[in-house]
Design an enzyme around this catalytic site. Structure first.
Site, PDB file in Angstrom:
ATOM      1  N   HIS A  78       0.839  -1.207   0.000  1.00  0.00           N
ATOM      2  CA  HIS A  78       0.000   0.000   0.000  1.00  0.00           C
ATOM      3  C   HIS A  78       0.873   1.255   0.000  1.00  0.00           C
ATOM      4  O   HIS A  78       0.597   2.223  -0.717  1.00  0.00           O
ATOM      5  CB  HIS A  78      -0.937   0.014   1.213  1.00  0.00           C
ATOM      6  CG  HIS A  78      -1.809  -1.189   1.310  1.00  0.00           C
ATOM      7  ND1 HIS A  78      -2.510  -1.506   2.458  1.00  0.00           N
ATOM      8  CD2 HIS A  78      -2.091  -2.164   0.415  1.00  0.00           C
ATOM      9  CE1 HIS A  78      -3.192  -2.619   2.246  1.00  0.00           C
ATOM     10  NE2 HIS A  78      -2.950  -3.040   1.019  1.00  0.00           N
ATOM     11  N   HIS A 235      -9.076  -2.094  -4.930  1.00  0.00           N
ATOM     12  CA  HIS A 235      -7.941  -2.371  -4.052  1.00  0.00           C
ATOM     13  C   HIS A 235      -6.931  -3.292  -4.731  1.00  0.00           C
ATOM     14  O   HIS A 235      -5.717  -3.145  -4.522  1.00  0.00           O
ATOM     15  CB  HIS A 235      -8.391  -2.985  -2.734  1.00  0.00           C
ATOM     16  CG  HIS A 235      -7.250  -3.159  -1.783  1.00  0.00           C
ATOM     17  ND1 HIS A 235      -6.734  -2.114  -1.063  1.00  0.00           N
ATOM     18  CD2 HIS A 235      -6.464  -4.224  -1.506  1.00  0.00           C
ATOM     19  CE1 HIS A 235      -5.697  -2.533  -0.356  1.00  0.00           C
ATOM     20  NE2 HIS A 235      -5.510  -3.815  -0.610  1.00  0.00           N
ATOM     21  N   HIS A 262      -0.276 -10.999  -5.328  1.00  0.00           N
ATOM     22  CA  HIS A 262       1.095 -10.544  -5.075  1.00  0.00           C
ATOM     23  C   HIS A 262       2.147 -11.426  -5.740  1.00  0.00           C
ATOM     24  O   HIS A 262       3.101 -10.925  -6.340  1.00  0.00           O
ATOM     25  CB  HIS A 262       1.353 -10.464  -3.567  1.00  0.00           C
ATOM     26  CG  HIS A 262       0.422  -9.555  -2.846  1.00  0.00           C
ATOM     27  ND1 HIS A 262       0.387  -8.192  -3.070  1.00  0.00           N
ATOM     28  CD2 HIS A 262      -0.529  -9.803  -1.916  1.00  0.00           C
ATOM     29  CE1 HIS A 262      -0.537  -7.648  -2.294  1.00  0.00           C
ATOM     30  NE2 HIS A 262      -1.103  -8.601  -1.592  1.00  0.00           N
TER      31      HIS A 262
END
Length: 278
Positions: A78, A235, A262
């Site tokens: 983030h 997101h 990821h």
């Protein structure tokens, strides 16, 4: 693009998502050296962790880094997402723990902290990574494709076998305005049936409805609901931007991601790097 850092140092403190401990973060301007994490709670000389592909590890539930001495820093995606959109290329991040503060589960607090002190342009340039020909990477039912494009565009599709959260797709042409309006405020999320497992495995100990969306059978547990109807895919775009920041270079192209995550994001970063080195 010119390399950039901060005008002056700035501090922020908050709770880490997985350990649930208070974390103090001090952002220190740097003229060179890239993005450097410094664990001030560890022995000097073994506490420096550079942002690069070779240092990524354990990509199951976040993007994490460690150095050759085993010093690690967790859940950086983030923060990296905010660094990417603000074009920060050189910075020292001092931390007194092994993860970054989670804030409200989005990237918005990191934008505010950095912009509160302003950004300084440096003399040296940083080269773009330009997608010159189609690239693709597949792992099972997860896919990432990159195509030439005059700008930076991301198209993302998520799909879950869930009664409430099924499929969402969003396409966004990235710039500071679109990121701040459409991506930065989108929060991380998980499912109610995962909570017990995570807690038992000493994960998400700092997770609350103030810093994550929890999805239940017919909606979300968060009393204020969602910030966007499609906050989940937003997101995922935020995460992808942060994950590819491990390259610490601007990207020019159209990236199409389907159920990525990821681990695939970082493998794709390696593919981009290899293309550049050919």
């Amino acid at each position: 693009m010119k390399r950039k850092t901060l005008n002056k140092a700035v501090q922020y403190s908050g709770i880490g998502l997985h350990k649930g401990e208070g974390i103090k973060m001090n952002l220190v301007p740097a003229e060179t050296g890239g993005i450097v994490f410094k664990r001030v709670d560890l022995e000097a000389g073994k506490n420096i962790i550079l942002l690069n592909l070779e240092n990524t590890f354990d990509l199951t539930r976040g993007t994490n880094l460690k150095n050759e001495f085993g010093a690690a820093i967790y859940t950086i995606e983030h923060f990296l997402s905010a660094l990417y959109i603000l074009e920060i290329t050189d910075l020292v991040i001092e931390l007194d723990g092994n993860e970054l503060p989670i804030g409200d589960g989005s990237a918005s607090i990191f934008l505010k902290v950095i912009e509160s002190v302003g950004i300084k342009e440096l003399e040296e340039n940083v080269d773009e990574i330009v997608i010159k020909e189609p690239l693709s990477l597949t792992l099972g039912d997860k896919h990432i494709v990159a195509l030439p494009f005059d700008g930076y565009k991301i198209t993302y599709t998520i799909k879950f076998d869930h009664t409430f959260l099924k499929s969402q797709m969003l396409e966004v042409i990235l710039n500071k305005e679109s990121y701040k309006n459409e991506i930065a405020n989108a929060r991380t999320f998980g499912f109610d049936y995962e909570v017990d497992y995570l807690k038992k495995n000493n994960l998400a100990l700092g997770g609350t409805l103030d810093n994550a969306i929890v999805v239940k059978e017919d909606g979300v547990l968060n009393p204020d609901g969602l910030r966007y109807e499609d906050e989940f895919v937003r997101h995922k775009i935020l995460d992808l931007i942060g994950d590819l920041k491990v390259l610490n270079r601007p990207i020019k192209g159209h990236i199409i991601a389907i159920k990525a995550g990821h681990a695939l994001d970082i493998e794709f970063a390696k593919l981009l790097k290899n293309q550049e080195e050919k």
